[in-house]
Design a protein around this motif. Structure first.
Motif, short mmCIF file in Angstrom:
data_model
loop_
_atom_site.label_atom_id
_atom_site.label_comp_id
_atom_site.label_asym_id
_atom_site.label_seq_id
_atom_site.Cartn_x
_atom_site.Cartn_y
_atom_site.Cartn_z
N GLN A 1 36.26 64.57 47.15
CA GLN A 1 36.54 63.65 48.25
C GLN A 1 35.54 62.49 48.29
OE1 GLN A 1 39.44 64.02 49.75
NE2 GLN A 1 38.94 61.97 50.48
N ALA A 2 34.26 62.85 48.28
CA ALA A 2 33.22 61.83 48.31
C ALA A 2 33.32 60.92 47.09
CB ALA A 2 31.84 62.49 48.36
N ALA A 3 33.58 61.54 45.92
CA ALA A 3 33.66 60.76 44.68
C ALA A 3 34.83 59.78 44.75
CB ALA A 3 33.82 61.70 43.50
N ALA A 4 35.92 60.20 45.34
CA ALA A 4 37.10 59.33 45.44
C ALA A 4 36.79 58.11 46.30
CB ALA A 4 38.27 60.11 46.03
N THR A 5 36.10 58.33 47.42
CA THR A 5 35.73 57.21 48.29
C THR A 5 34.86 56.22 47.54
OG1 THR A 5 35.53 58.94 49.94
CG2 THR A 5 34.94 56.72 50.64
N ASP A 6 33.89 56.77 46.82
CA ASP A 6 32.98 55.93 46.07
C ASP A 6 33.73 55.09 45.03
OD1 ASP A 6 30.03 55.48 45.52
OD2 ASP A 6 30.73 56.00 43.50
N PHE A 7 34.68 55.75 44.36
CA PHE A 7 35.41 55.03 43.33
C PHE A 7 36.31 53.96 43.94
CE2 PHE A 7 38.96 54.59 40.25
CZ PHE A 7 38.22 53.93 39.28
N ASN A 8 36.90 54.26 45.10
CA ASN A 8 37.72 53.25 45.76
C ASN A 8 36.91 52.00 46.06
OD1 ASN A 8 40.04 54.68 45.70
ND2 ASN A 8 39.80 55.57 47.74
N ALA A 9 35.67 52.21 46.52
CA ALA A 9 34.80 51.07 46.82
C ALA A 9 34.53 50.27 45.54
CB ALA A 9 33.49 51.57 47.43
N GLU A 10 34.27 51.02 44.44
CA GLU A 10 33.98 50.35 43.18
C GLU A 10 35.17 49.52 42.71
OE1 GLU A 10 32.83 52.98 40.08
OE2 GLU A 10 32.06 51.37 38.80
N LEU A 11 36.34 50.13 42.85
CA LEU A 11 37.58 49.45 42.42
C LEU A 11 37.79 48.20 43.27
CD1 LEU A 11 39.34 50.43 40.20
CD2 LEU A 11 40.84 51.51 41.88
N GLU A 12 37.53 48.35 44.57
CA GLU A 12 37.69 47.24 45.50
C GLU A 12 36.78 46.07 45.10
OE1 GLU A 12 39.48 45.14 48.06
OE2 GLU A 12 40.11 47.19 47.57
N SER A 13 35.50 46.41 44.81
CA SER A 13 34.57 45.33 44.46
C SER A 13 34.98 44.70 43.14
CB SER A 13 33.14 45.87 44.41
OG SER A 13 32.76 46.22 43.10
N HIS A 14 35.51 45.54 42.21
CA HIS A 14 36.00 45.01 40.94
C HIS A 14 37.09 43.97 41.17
CE1 HIS A 14 37.56 45.40 36.70
NE2 HIS A 14 38.67 45.01 37.32
N LEU A 15 38.07 44.32 41.99
CA LEU A 15 39.18 43.41 42.27
C LEU A 15 38.68 42.13 42.93
CD1 LEU A 15 41.98 45.88 43.36
CD2 LEU A 15 41.94 44.42 41.33
N GLN A 16 37.76 42.29 43.90
CA GLN A 16 37.24 41.12 44.60
C GLN A 16 36.58 40.15 43.64
OE1 GLN A 16 37.79 39.89 47.34
NE2 GLN A 16 38.83 41.63 48.31
N MET A 17 35.75 40.71 42.75
CA MET A 17 35.06 39.82 41.81
C MET A 17 36.06 39.11 40.91
SD MET A 17 31.57 41.80 40.73
CE MET A 17 32.19 43.44 40.53
N HIS A 18 37.08 39.88 40.48
CA HIS A 18 38.09 39.29 39.61
C HIS A 18 38.86 38.17 40.34
CE1 HIS A 18 41.11 40.27 36.15
NE2 HIS A 18 40.68 39.00 36.14
N ILE A 19 39.21 38.47 41.62
CA ILE A 19 39.94 37.48 42.42
C ILE A 19 39.07 36.23 42.61
CG2 ILE A 19 40.90 37.01 44.72
CD1 ILE A 19 41.74 40.00 44.77
N ASP A 20 37.77 36.45 42.92
CA ASP A 20 36.86 35.31 43.07
C ASP A 20 36.92 34.41 41.84
OD1 ASP A 20 36.11 36.27 45.48
OD2 ASP A 20 34.15 37.05 44.84
N ASP A 21 36.81 35.06 40.66
CA ASP A 21 36.84 34.29 39.41
C ASP A 21 38.15 33.54 39.25
OD1 ASP A 21 34.36 35.00 38.75
OD2 ASP A 21 34.89 36.36 37.09
N ASN A 22 39.25 34.26 39.52
CA ASN A 22 40.58 33.65 39.38
C ASN A 22 40.71 32.45 40.31
OD1 ASN A 22 41.25 35.43 37.46
ND2 ASN A 22 42.69 36.64 38.69
N LEU A 23 40.20 32.61 41.56
CA LEU A 23 40.28 31.51 42.52
C LEU A 23 39.50 30.32 41.99
CD1 LEU A 23 39.92 33.30 46.00
CD2 LEU A 23 41.93 32.13 45.07
N ARG A 24 38.29 30.67 41.45
CA ARG A 24 37.45 29.57 40.92
C ARG A 24 38.17 28.83 39.80
NH1 ARG A 24 32.77 32.27 42.24
NH2 ARG A 24 33.01 33.74 40.53
#
Lengths: 905, 113
Positions: free
Chosen positions: A18-41
Motif C-alpha cells: 500500500q505504502a509503496a503504491a502511494t509512493d510510486f503514484n507520486a513518482e509517476l505524477e512528478s514524472h508526468l508533470q516534468m514531461h508536461i512542463d517540457d512539452n509546454l516549453r
C-alpha cells in the motif's frame, strides 16, 4: 546474492504494497508533470502536452501494473489472494470447514502419534553414538533357533577371535542403589564391558569414558562409573567438579570418571539409563561369585558389535557363525548345538522394541487407513462444494480466467484445510502420546518415549499433509478446471442435470470409503477378539489378592546368606500379620516383563535326539510359592523347609505336567533324577501346568527348584503376600516389617500381582484398545461420508422426487428408492472391502509379539484371523450404518411437498 | 515510432547505470530523456518501462533513491549509483563490449578472404 536481496525486497513488497503504491503514484505524477512542463516549453497546447506525455509513458495503468509485478511476487500474490478467498469461503461455510478440519486433525494426529512412537522405538538409531548404522546386535542362537543373550566367556572368545568386527561390547541392564544408606535411590544402569563406550563411539561430555586400562577381565579391579547427563543435571546440578569424586553404588564407592553426552541414553532404544559400571565390578557390587563370570551357561549379556569398515553384515555373520560352531564343539558340555548371529539393532528382540514392534506396525497401518478415509471424506466435501460453485467457475472461465488458475485455487483451499487440520493434529500429538503412554505396563524401566516432536516426525507429518492435500484436492480441482462453460451457463441454472458424471465420481469415492472402513473394522475386531480370548485364558494360578514386591537386596550390599536370611525373617514377620494368609518368594515372576531363565538339563534314562533343546525354563521358589499361587500339586509332594542347603539334604525339584509328558511319556515321574546346576536333583512332585511367559503360549515344560538349594547371587527376589482383602491394604505392614529388619532396604514398587501380570498382555491390550478406538472412528467417518453423499444426492434430486410424487409415487417408494441407492453404494464398497480385509488379516496374523526365546510364536491375532463371524458382523454393522446414513436424507426426500419442489428453482 | 528499434532486453539496466554514472543523481524522467538523447533519438523507449527496471536495480542494491527537488523546482525521486552499482556497471559494460566486439568480427567483411 543480488537475486536473494531482490527476492527479499519483493517479499517485503507483498506486505508493504500500500505504502509503496502511494509512493510510486507520486513518482509517476512528478514524472508526468516534468514531461508536461517540457512539452509546454516546446510550445504545445496544455491538452496536447499532457496527451504526448501519457503516450510516451505508455499508459499510467500499464506502468503501475508492470511496477507492481516487479515490486512483489505475482505468483505468490495470486496464492495469497486464493488463500484470502479460501478463508472467506471457509468463514461462509463454517460447518463444512469445521468437519473437514476436525476429521483431518484426527487422522493426522493419530498418524503422527503412531509414527512418532515407531520413530522412537524402531527407526531412530541410538542417540549419541558415532555411525549408528555400523552397529549390530550380537545374539547367541539356541539349537532350537531362538535368540538369547551371551555369556561372558563366549563374549571373550568372540572379542578375541573375530576379525570382521571392529569391536564387540556387552551390556547387562541392572538396577543400582545409589547414595548413602538411608536415602539410597534406585537407578537403572548398565553393567558393561570396559570397551563399551569405545565400540559405541560415545564421546564424553565431561571427563573421560572408560579407558583401555579398564577393558580387562579382572573381577573387581575397576571401581569407576560414568553417569548420564540427565542424572548429572538432576542430582549434581551439573557441577563439573563431580568428575573424580566418588559416589556410593550398592554400598561401594565408585569414582565418577565422566559424564555421558545428553543424547546418549544407553544401548536399548526408548529406555533411559543413568549409570554405567564396568561388568567386572559385578562380583563386588552384586556379590556374584567370580566363577559365574566364567560360566558359559550364564547367558545374560546383550552384545553390540561394530562392523569393520568395508565389511558387510553378511560376511561378519558368516565369520561369527563359523567361530560359534567351533566353540560349540569345544565346549560341548554346555554349548552343544549353540550358534550365534548378527542382527540389525532394529531387530533386537530385547527391550521395548521387541515387544512393541508388531503392535506399532499394525497401529500405523490402521492410522494410514483412517487417514485415507478422512481424505476421501474431505475430497467428497470439496466435490460437493465444487458442484455448488460450478456456476462461479464457469463464469470466471467465460471471463477469461485460465484453468490452471482455477485448479490452483481449489488446491490452495484444500491445502488450507489440510494445513489447519495438520496444525491441530500436531498440537494434539503430545496429548495423544501421553494417552498411549498411560497404556504402558506399570513401569519397571523409565521409557524415554518422546512426547516431543522430533524433526523426523515433523517431516513425516508435513509429507502426510501434502499427500492429504493432493488426495483430497486433486479430484475436485481437476473437475473444477474441466468445467465446460457452455453447458454450465446454458443449463439455465439447473444444477441437477450436469452433475451426473460427478455423481458417479462421488459414488466411487464413497464406495472406497466404505471398503476402507470395513478393513479397519475387521482388523480392530480381530485384535479385540484375540485380546479378549487371550485375557480369558486361565493363567493356571490365582493372581487375585496377592501383593508383589521385588527387592534389589544386592544393591544394599547383601551377601547371599544375608539375602536368604532377609527372606526368612520377612516371611516370618508377614505370616504373623493379620489379614495375611500366605507368604512366598521366588526368583522369577510368571507372566512378568522381565526375562525368564533356564537351565541345561540331562534327564536320567532319557536320550535327547541330536540338537534337541534341553534348556528348560525354571523358577527358584520358596516352599510357600505353589500353595500361595494355588497351583495344585497333582502328584507327589510340595517342597518343604527341610529341602534346604544342608549337606545331608537331598536336592529336589518339582516339574510340571508338560515336563512329565515330554521326558517320561507321562508315566512315573516321582523319584526320577534330573541333572542341572552341576548336580543331580530328584523329582519329588508334579505341579499342574500354568502360564509362564505369555497367556497365549502353548504348554511349556517347566521346573521349580528350592530357593534354599539353588538361589544364587545373580538372582532376583520377588516377594509375595496373599491377603484376605485388598492386597494393597497390607502395604503399610510390609513397609514396617521391612524397616524392622533393615531400615536401609526400600520397598520400591509394590504392585498387586493381578496388575503385574497384565504386563504380559500389554502388546495385545495396546493393539486392541487403540484399534477398537480407531475402528470406531473409521466407521463414524465412513458413515458421515455416506450420509453427506446421500444427502447431497437427495438435495440434487428434489425436483425429480417432486415430479415423481406429483405423478403419484408414494412416500414408501421414494424412501426405498433412496435407501436402495445408498445400500447399493455400500454394497459395492463392502464387497471390495472384504477382499482387502482378508489380505490385511493375513498380514496381521503373521505379526508375532516377540522373537526372543520366551514366548516364541505367540501371535497378536493368530487364531482369529479367519473367523467368518467377524467379517459377517462387520458387514452387517456397516450395512446398518449405511441404511441409517441414507434413511435420514430419504425421509427428507419423502416429505418433500411436490409443489414446493417444482417451484424451488 | 514503430520503425525505431525497441530497447533490447537486458540493455536497459546497463543504459540506466551508465547514465547515472555520467550525470550523477537523476530522476526517472531525466534518465529517460537522457537515454533517448544519447541514442540520437534512434530508440523507441516507453518511459513507463523504465520504472520496473529502476525498481529492479534498486532491489538488487545497484542504485538507491531519495526524494529531492528538480531543476525547475518540482518534487522528484532521484536515483543514485551505489558502489555495488558501479561494479555492476563495470562488469556489464566489459561483457557488452566483448560481445559486440565478437559480433562485429562476424559481421564485418572478411578481410583475409
Amino acid at each position: 546474492m543480488r537475486k536473494l536481496r531482490a527476492l527479499w525486497f519483493r517479499l517485503r513488497g507483498l506486505v508493504a504494497s500500500q505504502a509503496a503504491a502511494t509512493d510510486f503514484n507520486a513518482e509517476l505524477e512528478s514524472h508526468l508533470q516534468m514531461h508536461i512542463d517540457d512539452n509546454l516549453r516546446s510550445g504545445m497546447s496544455p491538452e496536447q502536452a499532457r496527451r504526448q506525455a501519457l503516450i510516451q509513458l505508455g499508459g499510467v495503468e500499464q506502468t503501475r501494473q508492470a511496477y507492481r509485478e516487479r515490486a512483489t511476487l505475482p505468483r505468490l500474490d495470486d496464492i495469497l489472494q486464493d488463500a484470502r478467498y479460501g478463508l472467506r469461503m471457509m468463514a461462509r461455510n463454517p460447518a463444512f470447514a469445521a468437519v473437514a478440519i476436525l476429521t483431518l486433525a484426527v487422522g493426522i494426529g493419530v498418524s503422527t502419534t503412531a509414527f512418532s512412537w515407531i520413530d522412537t522405538v524402531l527407526l531412530r538409531p541410538l542417540g549419541g553414538v558415532s555411525d549408528p548404522e555400523r552397529l549390530v546386535a550380537l545374539e547367541s542362537v539356541t539349537p532350537g533357533g531362538e535368540w538369547v543373550p551371551n555369556s561372558y566367556p563366549d563374549y571373550q572368545d568372540f572379542r578375541d577371535h573375530l576379525k570382521m568386527l571392529k569391536g564387540i561390547a556387552v551390556t547387562r541392564p541392572a538396577a543400582f542403589s545409589v547414595g548413602k544408606d538411608d536415602h539410597a535411590e534406585r537407578v537403572w544402569g548398565e553393567l558393561v564391558s570396559g570397551n563399551y563406550f569405545t565400540v559405541l563411539g560415545v564421546q564424553p561430555e565431561l571427563g573421560r569414558m572408560f579407558s583401555s586400562d579398564e577393558y580387562g577381565d579382572k573381577p573387581g579391579a575397576f571401581p569407576v562409573a560414568v553417569i548420564s547427563d540427565r542424572y548429572w543435571r538432576s542430582h549434581y546440578a551439573a557441577d563439573p567438579n563431580i568428575v573424580g569424586k566418588t559416589i556410593r553404588v550398592n554400598q561401594h564407592e565408585l569414582t565418577v570418571v565422566g559424564i555421558a553426552p545428553a543424547e546418549f541414553h544407553g544401548s536399548i532404544t526408548a529406555v533411559a539409563f543413568d549409570l554405567w559400571v564396568p561388568y567386572m565390578q559385578q562380583p563386588v557390587l552384586n556379590g556374584v561369585g567370580a566363577w559365574m563370570l566364567r560360566n558359559r551357561q550364564n547367558r545374560n549379556m546383550l552384545g553390540i558389535a561394530r562392523l569393520r569398515p568395508g565389511v558387510t553384515m553378511q560376511q561378519a555373520t558368516q565369520e561369527l557363525a563359523a567361530l560359534a560352531g567351533r566353540m560349540a564343539i569345544a565346549n560341548a558340555d554346555v554349548s552343544q548345538g549353540m550358534s550365534a548371529t548378527l542382527l540389525p539393532l532394529s531387530k533386537w528382540p530385547h527391550g521395548p522394541q521387541g515387544l512393541l514392534a508388531g503392535p506399532l506396525r499394525t497401529l500405523m497401518g490402521v492410522c494410514i487407513l483412517l487417514l485415507g478415509i478422512v481424505c476421501v471424506n474431505v475430497a467428497n466435501l470439496l466435490l460437493a462444494r465444487a458442484t455448488v460453485r460450478e456456476k462461479e467457475f464457469s463464469t470466471r472461465l467465460a471471463l477469461g480466467a485460465n484453468r490452471r488458475r482455477l485448479v490452483q485455487q481449489v488446491l490452495t483451499e484444500s491445502l488450507m484445510i489440510t494445513a489447519a487440520g495438520t496444525i491441530l493434529g500436531v498440537a494434539a500429538t503430545p496429548w495423544l502420546s501421553r494417552l498411549l503412554q498411560a497404556l504402558m505396563p506399570p513401569g519397571q524401566l523409565s521409557l524415554t518415549l518422546g512426547t516431543g516432536l522430533h524433526p523426523h516426525v515433523l517431516v513425516f507429518t508435513a509429507g502426510l499433509c501434502v499427500l492429504a492435500t493432493l488426495a483430497a484436492g486433486i479430484v475436485p480441482a481437476l473437475v473444477s478446471g474441466r468445467a465446460d462453460l457452455n453447458t454450465k451457463l446454458s443449463a439455465g441454472g439447473r444444477s441437477g442435470a450436469a452433475g451426473r458424471g460427478r455423481h458417479r465420481l462421488r459414488s466411487a469415492l464413497v464406495a472406497s470409503e466404505v471398503a476402507l472402513a470395513l478393513v479397519a473394522l475387521v482388523c480392530a475386531a480381530l485384535l479385540a477378539r484375540s485380546f479378549q480370548q487371550t485375557s480369558r485364558i486361565d493363567p493356571g494360578f490365582d493372581p487375585n489378592h496377592v501383593l508383589l514386591n521385588q527387592f534389589y537386596l544386592t544393591a544394599n550390599g547383601y551377601s547371599l546368606e544375608q539375602r536368604k536370611e532377609f527372606c526368612r525373617r520377612l516371611a516370618a514377620e508377614m505370616e504373623s500379620t493379620p489379614g495375611v494368609t500366605n507368604v512366598a518368594y521366588s526368583d522369577g515372576v510368571a507372566l512378568g516383563f522381565e526375562p525368564s531363565w533356564w537351565e541345561d538339563l540331562r534327564v536320567e534314562r532319557y536320550t535327547p535326539s541330536a540338537g534337541e533343546n534341553m534348556k528348560i525354563f525354571r523358577n527358584v521358589i520358596s516352599p510357600g510359592y505353589l500353595p500361595l499361587l494355588r497351583i495344585p500339586i497333582v502328584e507327589g509332594r510340595n517342597l518343604t523347609e527341610q529341602d534346604d542347603e544342608k549337606d545331608n539334604s537331598p536336592l529336589v525339584m518339582i516339574v510340571n505336567q508338560a515336563f512329565v509328558q515330554r521326558f517320561f511319556a507321562g508315566r512315573d515321574p516321582i523319584g526320577r533324577k534330573v541333572h542341572g546346576w552341576g548336580d543331580w536333583f530328584r523329582i519329588v512332585g508334579v505341579a499342574q501346568d500354568s502360564k509362564y511367559h505369555y497367556l497365549g503360549e502353548s504348554s511349556v515344560p517347566y521346573m521349580y527348584v528350592p530357593f534354599r538349594q539353588v538361589f544364587r547371587a545373580d538372582m532376583n527376589l520377588a516377594f509375595y503376600v496373599r491377603t484376605q482383602g485388598d492386597p494393597i491394604a497390607v502395604l503399610p505392614q510390609l513397609r514396617a516389617a521391612v524397616r524392622r529388619i533393615d531400615p536401609n532396604v526400600t520397598v520400591f514398587d509394590p504392585i498387586p500381582l493381578r496388575e503385574f501380570i497384565g504386563a504380559s498382555l500389554y502388546p495385545q491390550r495396546m493393539a486392541a484398545t487403540l484399534l477398537a478406538a480407531l475402528g470406531a472412528l473409521a466407521v463414524l467417518l465412513a458413515g458421515v461420508g455416506l450420509y453427506s453423499v446421500m444427502a447431497w444426492s437427495v438435495a440434487q434430486r428434489t425436483q425429480e422426487i417432486g415430479i415423481r410424487m406429483a405423478l403419484g409415487a408414494d412416500r414408501a417408494s421414494v424412501l426405498s428408492m433412496v435407501v436402495r441407492q445408498g445400500l447399493t453404494l455400500a454394497g459395492v464398497g463392502l464387497a471390495a472391502g472384504i477382499i482387502l480385509a482378508l489380505a490385511a488379516a493375513r498380514g496381521i496374523a503373521a505379526v508375532s509379539i516377540t522373537n526372543s526365546a520366551m514366548g516364541k510364536g505367540v501371535q497378536l491375532a493368530g487364531a482369529t484371523a479367519a473367523n467368518p463371524l467377524i467379517y459377517l458382523a462387520a458387514v452387517i454393522f456397516l450395512s446398518a450404518i449405511a441404511v441409517l446414513a441414507s434413511f435420514l436424507p430419504a425421509r427428507r426426500a419423502a416429505s418433500v411437498d411436490p409443489m414446493q419442489a417444482l417451484r424451488s428453482e | 515510432m514503430s520503425d525505431k528499434p525497441d530497447v533490447w532486453q537486458g540493455t536497459l539496466a546497463l543504459m540506466v547505470l551508465k547514465t547515472l554514472e555520467t550525470m550523477g543523481p537523476q530522476h526517472g524522467y531525466g534518465i529517460a530523456r537522457r537515454i533517448e538523447q544519447t541514442s540520437g533519438n534512434l530508440l523507441s523507449l516507453n518511459y513507463g518501462t523504465l520504472y520496473p527496471a529502476l525498481l529492479k536495480l534498486e532491489q538488487e542494491g545497484a542504485i538507491v533513491s531519495e526524494w529531492g527537488t528538480s531543476d525547475n523546482n518540482r518534487r522528484a525521486k532521484f536515483y543514485r549509483l551505489t558502489r555495488v552499482g558501479r561494479k555492476q556497471l563495470e562488469r556489464e559494460a566489459r561483457n557488452w563490449e566483448q560481445a559486440t566486439a565478437i559480433l562485429a568480427r562476424f559481421l564485418s567483411p572478411a578481410e583475409e578472404a
